[in-house]
Design a protein around this motif. Structure first.
Motif, PDB file in Angstrom:
ATOM      1  N   LEU A 151      57.071  55.652  50.663  1.00 16.43           N
ATOM      2  CA  LEU A 151      55.705  55.895  51.098  1.00 16.43           C
ATOM      3  C   LEU A 151      54.783  54.978  50.309  1.00 16.43           C
ATOM      4  O   LEU A 151      54.830  54.969  49.076  1.00 16.43           O
ATOM      5  N   PRO A 152      53.962  54.188  50.993  1.00 18.26           N
ATOM      6  CA  PRO A 152      53.035  53.311  50.259  1.00 18.26           C
ATOM      7  C   PRO A 152      52.027  54.132  49.467  1.00 18.26           C
ATOM      8  O   PRO A 152      51.602  55.202  49.895  1.00 18.26           O
ATOM      9  N   PHE A 153      51.656  53.638  48.302  1.00 24.62           N
ATOM     10  CA  PHE A 153      50.601  54.270  47.515  1.00 24.62           C
ATOM     11  C   PHE A 153      49.777  53.175  46.852  1.00 24.62           C
ATOM     12  O   PHE A 153      50.224  52.046  46.699  1.00 24.62           O
ATOM     13  N   ALA A 154      48.558  53.538  46.483  1.00 28.97           N
ATOM     14  CA  ALA A 154      47.656  52.578  45.836  1.00 28.97           C
ATOM     15  C   ALA A 154      47.041  53.213  44.606  1.00 28.97           C
ATOM     16  O   ALA A 154      46.750  54.412  44.586  1.00 28.97           O
ATOM     17  N   VAL A 155      46.866  52.397  43.560  1.00 29.99           N
ATOM     18  CA  VAL A 155      46.254  52.828  42.310  1.00 29.99           C
ATOM     19  C   VAL A 155      45.263  51.747  41.897  1.00 29.99           C
ATOM     20  O   VAL A 155      45.583  50.556  41.963  1.00 29.99           O
ATOM     21  N   GLU A 156      44.064  52.154  41.477  1.00 30.98           N
ATOM     22  CA  GLU A 156      43.058  51.185  41.037  1.00 30.98           C
ATOM     23  C   GLU A 156      42.922  51.198  39.531  1.00 30.98           C
ATOM     24  O   GLU A 156      43.077  52.229  38.881  1.00 30.98           O
ATOM     25  N   THR A 157      42.600  50.028  38.986  1.00 36.82           N
ATOM     26  CA  THR A 157      42.276  49.937  37.567  1.00 36.82           C
ATOM     27  C   THR A 157      40.804  50.294  37.402  1.00 36.82           C
ATOM     28  O   THR A 157      40.036  50.205  38.359  1.00 36.82           O
ATOM     29  N   PRO A 158      40.403  50.649  36.200  1.00 38.08           N
ATOM     30  CA  PRO A 158      38.964  50.780  35.946  1.00 38.08           C
ATOM     31  C   PRO A 158      38.320  49.392  36.067  1.00 38.08           C
ATOM     32  O   PRO A 158      39.003  48.370  36.061  1.00 38.08           O
ATOM     33  N   GLN A 159      36.996  49.357  36.173  1.00 37.46           N
ATOM     34  CA  GLN A 159      36.283  48.072  36.203  1.00 37.46           C
ATOM     35  C   GLN A 159      36.645  47.273  34.953  1.00 37.46           C
ATOM     36  O   GLN A 159      36.679  47.815  33.855  1.00 37.46           O
ATOM     37  N   LEU A 160      36.936  45.996  35.142  1.00 33.53           N
ATOM     38  CA  LEU A 160      37.220  45.098  34.023  1.00 33.53           C
ATOM     39  C   LEU A 160      35.994  44.226  33.795  1.00 33.53           C
ATOM     40  O   LEU A 160      35.560  43.526  34.721  1.00 33.53           O
ATOM     41  N   GLN A 161      35.439  44.253  32.596  1.00 36.93           N
ATOM     42  CA  GLN A 161      34.309  43.398  32.266  1.00 36.93           C
ATOM     43  C   GLN A 161      34.818  41.974  32.102  1.00 36.93           C
ATOM     44  O   GLN A 161      35.761  41.740  31.359  1.00 36.93           O
ATOM     45  N   THR A 162      34.194  41.030  32.796  1.00 45.13           N
ATOM     46  CA  THR A 162      34.699  39.659  32.754  1.00 45.13           C
ATOM     47  C   THR A 162      34.270  38.913  31.496  1.00 45.13           C
ATOM     48  O   THR A 162      35.000  38.056  31.016  1.00 45.13           O
ATOM     49  N   ASN A 163      33.093  39.203  30.982  1.00 51.59           N
ATOM     50  CA  ASN A 163      32.549  38.437  29.852  1.00 51.59           C
ATOM     51  C   ASN A 163      32.644  36.941  30.134  1.00 51.59           C
ATOM     52  O   ASN A 163      32.854  36.134  29.234  1.00 51.59           O
ATOM     53  N   SER A 164      32.506  36.579  31.404  1.00 48.68           N
ATOM     54  CA  SER A 164      32.710  35.187  31.807  1.00 48.68           C
ATOM     55  C   SER A 164      31.699  34.243  31.170  1.00 48.68           C
ATOM     56  O   SER A 164      32.060  33.131  30.779  1.00 48.68           O
ATOM     57  N   GLU A 165      30.453  34.673  31.052  1.00 51.74           N
ATOM     58  CA  GLU A 165      29.441  33.796  30.448  1.00 51.74           C
ATOM     59  C   GLU A 165      29.856  33.385  29.031  1.00 51.74           C
ATOM     60  O   GLU A 165      29.785  32.207  28.679  1.00 51.74           O
ATOM     61  N   SER A 166      30.309  34.345  28.224  1.00 51.83           N
ATOM     62  CA  SER A 166      30.710  34.003  26.855  1.00 51.83           C
ATOM     63  C   SER A 166      32.016  33.210  26.847  1.00 51.83           C
ATOM     64  O   SER A 166      32.198  32.329  26.005  1.00 51.83           O
ATOM     65  N   GLU A 167      32.937  33.505  27.774  1.00 52.27           N
ATOM     66  CA  GLU A 167      34.174  32.720  27.883  1.00 52.27           C
ATOM     67  C   GLU A 167      33.859  31.269  28.232  1.00 52.27           C
ATOM     68  O   GLU A 167      34.413  30.338  27.653  1.00 52.27           O
ATOM     69  N   PHE A 168      32.956  31.069  29.201  1.00 52.94           N
ATOM     70  CA  PHE A 168      32.582  29.718  29.597  1.00 52.94           C
ATOM     71  C   PHE A 168      31.887  29.005  28.435  1.00 52.94           C
ATOM     72  O   PHE A 168      32.176  27.849  28.132  1.00 52.94           O
ATOM     73  N   GLU A 169      30.975  29.715  27.769  1.00 52.61           N
ATOM     74  CA  GLU A 169      30.234  29.117  26.650  1.00 52.61           C
ATOM     75  C   GLU A 169      31.173  28.717  25.512  1.00 52.61           C
ATOM     76  O   GLU A 169      31.029  27.641  24.930  1.00 52.61           O
ATOM     77  N   SER A 170      32.159  29.552  25.210  1.00 52.06           N
ATOM     78  CA  SER A 170      33.090  29.220  24.127  1.00 52.06           C
ATOM     79  C   SER A 170      33.975  28.023  24.478  1.00 52.06           C
ATOM     80  O   SER A 170      34.594  27.425  23.605  1.00 52.06           O
ATOM     81  N   ASN A 171      34.014  27.676  25.769  1.00 48.19           N
ATOM     82  CA  ASN A 171      34.763  26.502  26.217  1.00 48.19           C
ATOM     83  C   ASN A 171      33.821  25.371  26.633  1.00 48.19           C
ATOM     84  O   ASN A 171      34.199  24.494  27.427  1.00 48.19           O
ATOM     85  N   ASN A 172      32.591  25.431  26.111  1.00 47.28           N
ATOM     86  CA  ASN A 172      31.582  24.379  26.305  1.00 47.28           C
ATOM     87  C   ASN A 172      31.264  24.084  27.760  1.00 47.28           C
ATOM     88  O   ASN A 172      31.167  22.930  28.173  1.00 47.28           O
ATOM     89  N   THR A 173      31.108  25.154  28.550  1.00 47.64           N
ATOM     90  CA  THR A 173      30.703  24.984  29.948  1.00 47.64           C
ATOM     91  C   THR A 173      29.868  26.189  30.355  1.00 47.64           C
ATOM     92  O   THR A 173      29.575  27.057  29.532  1.00 47.64           O
ATOM     93  N   ASN A 174      29.464  26.245  31.602  1.00 50.77           N
ATOM     94  CA  ASN A 174      28.772  27.416  32.136  1.00 50.77           C
ATOM     95  C   ASN A 174      29.213  27.625  33.578  1.00 50.77           C
ATOM     96  O   ASN A 174      29.892  26.779  34.163  1.00 50.77           O
ATOM     97  N   LYS A 175      28.804  28.752  34.160  1.00 53.97           N
ATOM     98  CA  LYS A 175      29.322  29.098  35.484  1.00 53.97           C
ATOM     99  C   LYS A 175      28.924  28.109  36.568  1.00 53.97           C
ATOM    100  O   LYS A 175      29.614  27.974  37.564  1.00 53.97           O
TER     101      LYS A 175
END
Length: 178
Positions: free
Chosen positions: A46-70
């Motif tokens: 029987l198929p079933f589905a499970v969701e994760t909680p929301q994951l915060q991307t922190n993409s702005e800080s990830e991009f900044e730490s790699n010397n770029t932006n979105k």
């Protein structure tokens, strides 16, 4: 004239090699880890589905730490998705027939990220899924995203199974903003 053509060819080759080297400097990975629990069940196939909680991307800080932006991001793709059973200690993935993981974010349609069908019968406690190759910029640039695990079991699950999901996203930014 022959020497001039050779010189132009060498200069072009050198420029191409340098651009490729610079392009590699604008590529980096972002890792996210989430968890899901597959609840015990006596139902098989029987198929079933499970969701994760929301994951915060922190993409702005990830991009900044790699010397770029979105605004300079050209491409984001799922490089690797690995599932690991963390509990119970003696469980492996043999209870799964198939698994597919989807990503969604506010204002963006849900799409498939990774799949494994069929799951090998000699499964271990770790699975590497096959990625779909979709460009995921719209999802990772958001403040958060969700993963949804859809699966079919081929065995009875007598205990809840805790699974960690490691997602490695490959990011490619524009060279010098162009």
């Amino acid at each position: 004239m022959k020497n001039f053509k050779m010189l132009v060819l060498l200069v072009t080759a050198a420029a191409t090699i340098q651009c490729d080297a610079i392009d590699e400097l604008t590529k980096f990975d972002i890792d996210y880890t989430s968890s899901v629990t597959i609840e015990s069940s006596s139902i098989v196939d029987l198929p079933f589905a499970v969701e994760t909680p929301q994951l915060q991307t922190n993409s702005e800080s990830e991009f900044e730490s790699n010397n770029t932006n979105k605004d300079l991001i050209e491409d984001i793709r799922l490089k690797r998705m690995t599932l690991s059973i963390t509990n119970p200690a003696d469980k492996n993935f043999s209870f799964l027939e198939s698994i597919e993981i989807f990503i969604s974010a506010d204002g963006v349609d849900e799409i498939s990220l990774a799949i494994l069908d069929p799951v090998p019968g000699n499964s271990t406690r770790t699975l590497d899924l096959e990625t779909t190759g979709a460009d995921l910029q719209e999802y990772i640039k958001k403040d958060s995203f969700k993963l949804r695990v859809q699966s079919i079991t081929d065995e009875v699950i007598d205990q809840d199974v805790q699974i960690d999901i490691l997602s490695v996203f490959a990011v490619d930014a524009k060279i010098l903003g162009i």
